[in-house]
Design an enzyme around this catalytic site. Structure first.
Site, mmCIF file in Angstrom:
data_model
loop_
_atom_site.group_PDB
_atom_site.id
_atom_site.type_symbol
_atom_site.label_atom_id
_atom_site.label_comp_id
_atom_site.label_asym_id
_atom_site.label_seq_id
_atom_site.Cartn_x
_atom_site.Cartn_y
_atom_site.Cartn_z
ATOM 1 N N ASP A 9 -14.225 7.209 -3.590
ATOM 2 C CA ASP A 9 -12.736 6.882 -3.658
ATOM 3 C C ASP A 9 -12.618 5.756 -2.739
ATOM 4 O OD1 ASP A 9 -10.090 6.828 -2.920
ATOM 5 O OD2 ASP A 9 -9.861 8.508 -1.673
ATOM 6 N N LYS A 71 -7.379 -3.670 -2.067
ATOM 7 C CA LYS A 71 -6.766 -2.852 -3.272
ATOM 8 C C LYS A 71 -5.799 -3.212 -3.795
ATOM 9 C CE LYS A 71 -6.740 1.830 -4.913
ATOM 10 N NZ LYS A 71 -7.010 3.196 -4.556
ATOM 11 N N GLU A 148 -7.198 8.838 -10.032
ATOM 12 C CA GLU A 148 -7.387 9.482 -8.519
ATOM 13 C C GLU A 148 -6.699 11.108 -8.970
ATOM 14 O OE1 GLU A 148 -5.391 6.938 -6.271
ATOM 15 O OE2 GLU A 148 -7.132 5.425 -6.113
ATOM 16 N N ASP A 170 0.448 12.214 -4.007
ATOM 17 C CA ASP A 170 -0.626 11.411 -2.950
ATOM 18 C C ASP A 170 0.244 10.530 -2.213
ATOM 19 O OD1 ASP A 170 -2.585 9.903 -2.134
ATOM 20 O OD2 ASP A 170 -3.766 9.501 -4.040
#
Ligand code: AMP
Length: 579
Positions: A9, A71, A148, A170
């Site tokens: 992850d 990211k 994800e 999330d």
């Protein structure tokens, strides 16, 4: 030796690496007991490459030598300065991946050359391609990129029979997304996704920092923003306070010698209540609820089509998140997997499927029941003294500790009775009372004197309940040794039914007075427990048990005192047999 494929992850705030071994998913520790690597990279003043915690520590003081949240830049053709040089986003990400690869190799004692890496469902082709390149630069063949929410759903539901629709919510440190997914066995399909790339736990920290800055300004007439060191300390303290507020109703931020103002040291001491904190972050949570409705309409579904809500991302540990979701969607969100680790776990499960390794369902130790206490509240429009207040919800991983604040209800109240219940009913008296104690000797105070009650369950299933008068620290507590092996809800229903039948159709248990009902519910629970022990008891003990059960049954209709004395005799017998 089989070639290992790890699951990674690669998160905006934190990253994790996991693997399936002997059919079990393991998230690999990055250092002693810690399985999370902050996604931060830096170059120290001595030119040393810092990755993870050390880089995170450096950020506040040396932002020009440190890179966070790379990211967000993936897929851009840009150069990111760090120290004297600059790097592509892929190169910075590769540094994090290399560290994870090394951590996995040291742990597994073999080379790791292949990985499954997760990306957000909304990532474009360019962003996915950049992630693949980062893997290659780090010396990893990226055998698959998966979404994800797909990974999270796999971790929760791998091997589950039948089709279901889940909402994967999330909320991480810096990003929020919600996805609607369809799952069947090991196949997961993302139907729709929506979110906000700049919303997360960091915003919650920011609110606390603003509150602290305002407090310092009022108390000391100084703007702490001038001092980089003070701001770095405040940043850390705010995150720690936020995390503490997830389990406690109050937190005090204490930072001594935070800075100097006109030669005088400035100390910070600021108490924040969960209520005030929740009011500050409520607008952010409201935004996430709006996003859910957008994602649902994108999938052409409505709230009633959702079978499960799965919580992902560290910030979902904020109790307000689950509470608002439950209010909005009438479903209790699932949170039995560690929200920081479940995406990495799902990536490892997918890696296992690709490598031909069968994975058993992810097993976690959870409490099978809800535990809580009672307080005065509103029920069916009227004040009722036994409203159930759950503190530890069923399916919460253990060990766990949760606190809530309660308030005395009249001036000069010197004692409070604390009931400890197992069950789900809003009326505490319809749940099983598994313990009770009184906190006495409270100070002379007007109503509203705060009492903090804490429920903790340890790994052995021992429940410890403590109530403390906040102002004085006066404390009372009890320990319940077999909390996790008490009555199941089915058994509870059966017991309740039996009690009802004893009173005939018209006079149901709920028609009785509160005390009255409470004794009868307790008596049924006690008989139930005795029945279970009967199966294990020897001949002589069995006889005593049967007599004890009969003695209680016979006086079910009699006055409370008579029933209570038969119950006490049976309880003594159970205690003797259990020891
Ligand atoms: P993630 O990006 O999923 O690793 O989530 C990181 C975010 O979760 C950070 O903002 C953390 O401060 C936050 N977080 C971690 N633990 C907790 C907690 N117990 N309560 C509230 N937020 C938390």
């Amino acid at each position: 030796m089989n070639e290992i494929i790890v699951g990674i992850d690669l998160g905006t705030t934190n990253s994790e690496v996991a693997v399936v071994r002997d059919g079990r998913v393991e998230v690999i520790p990055v250092s002693d007991g810690v399985r999370i690597l902050p996604s931060v990279v830096g170059i120290s003043d001595d030119g040393e490459l810092l990755i993870g915690e050390s880089a995170k520590n450096q950020y506040a003081l040396r932002p020009e030598r440190t890179v966070r949240s790379v990211k967000r830049r993936m897929g851009e053709f840009t150069r990111i300065p760090m120290g004297d040089k600059d790097y592509s986003p892929q190169e910075i990400s590769a540094m994090i991946l290399r560290r994870l690869k090394k951590i996995a190799e040291d742990y597994l004692g073999q080379a790791v050359n292949k990985a499954v890496i997760t990306v957000p469902a909304y990532f474009s082709d360019a962003q996915r391609q950049a992630t693949r390149e980062a893997g290659e630069i780090a010396g990893l063949e990226v055998v698959r990129i998966i979404n994800e929410p797909t990974a999270a759903a796999l971790a929760y539901e791998s091997g589950h029979e039948g089709a279901r629709t889940a909402l994967v919510y999330d909320l991480g440190g810096g990003t929020f997304d919600v996805s609607v997914v369809n799952l069947e066995g090991d196949v997961v399909e993302v139907l729709a996704s929506h979110g906000d790339n700049h919303l997360g736990g960091d915003d919650f920290d920011q609110k606390i920092i603003e509150l602290a800055l305002e407090h310092i300004k009022q108390q000391h007439g100084v703007d702490a923003r001038q001092s980089a060191t003070a701001m770095a300390r405040l940043q850390r303290a705010a995150e720690a306070a936020k995390i503490a507020l997830s389990d406690n109703p109050f937190v005090t931020i204490m930072e001594e010698y935070l800075l100097e103002h006109q030669g005088v040291p400035v100390h910070l001491s600021l108490e924040i209540s969960r209520g005030d904190y929740e009011a500050m972050i409520a607008p952010y949570i409201a935004e996430t609820l709006d996003a859910i409705h957008i994602a649902l309409s994108g999938a052409n579904l409505t709230v009633s089509d959702i079978d499960e809500i799965l919580l992902v991302g560290g910030a979902t540990r904020t109790p307000l998140v689950a509470r608002r979701l439950e209010e909005e969607l009438s479903l209790q969100p699932r949170s039995e997997l560690d929200p920081d680790l479940c995406v990495a776990m799902g990536a490892a499960i997918q890696a296992g499927v690709i490598g031909g390794t069968k994975t058993s369902a992810v097993l976690v130790d959870v409490t099978p029941y809800t535990f809580g206490t009672s307080a005065i509240g509103e029920m069916e429009g009227a004040l009722y003294p036994y409203c159930f207040v759950p503190l530890i919800r069923k399916n919460t991983p253990i060990p766990v500790s949760k606190s809530e604040v309660f308030f005395t209800s009249f001036d000069g109240q010197h004692k409070v009775e604390v009931g400890v219940y197992q069950g789900e009913d809003r009326d505490a008296l319809n749940n099983i009372e598994i313990g009770q104690f009184t906190i006495e000797g409270l100070r002379d105070a007007p109503s509203g004197n705060p009492i903090v009650t804490t429920f903790s369950i340890d790994v052995d299933g021992i429940l410890h309940v403590t109530s403390r008068e906040k102002a004085t620290g006066l404390e009372y507590s009890i320990t319940i040794n077999n909390a996790l092996t008490l009555l199941s809800s089915d058994k509870l229903d059966e017991a309740r039914e039996r009690v009802r039948s004893l009173f005939g159709e018209e006079a149901s248990a709920s028609d009785l007075g509160t005390e009255n009902r409470r004794y009868r519910v307790e008596a049924a629970a006690l008989m139930e427990k005795a029945q279970r022990l009967l199966k294990k008891a020897g001949t002589e003990d069995s006889e005593d048990l049967v007599n004890g059960i009969e003695a209680v049954r016979e006086v079910m209709d009699e006055a409370d005192e008579v029933l209570k004395s038969a119950m006490d005799a049976l309880a003594d017998l159970l205690y003797y047999l259990e020891v």
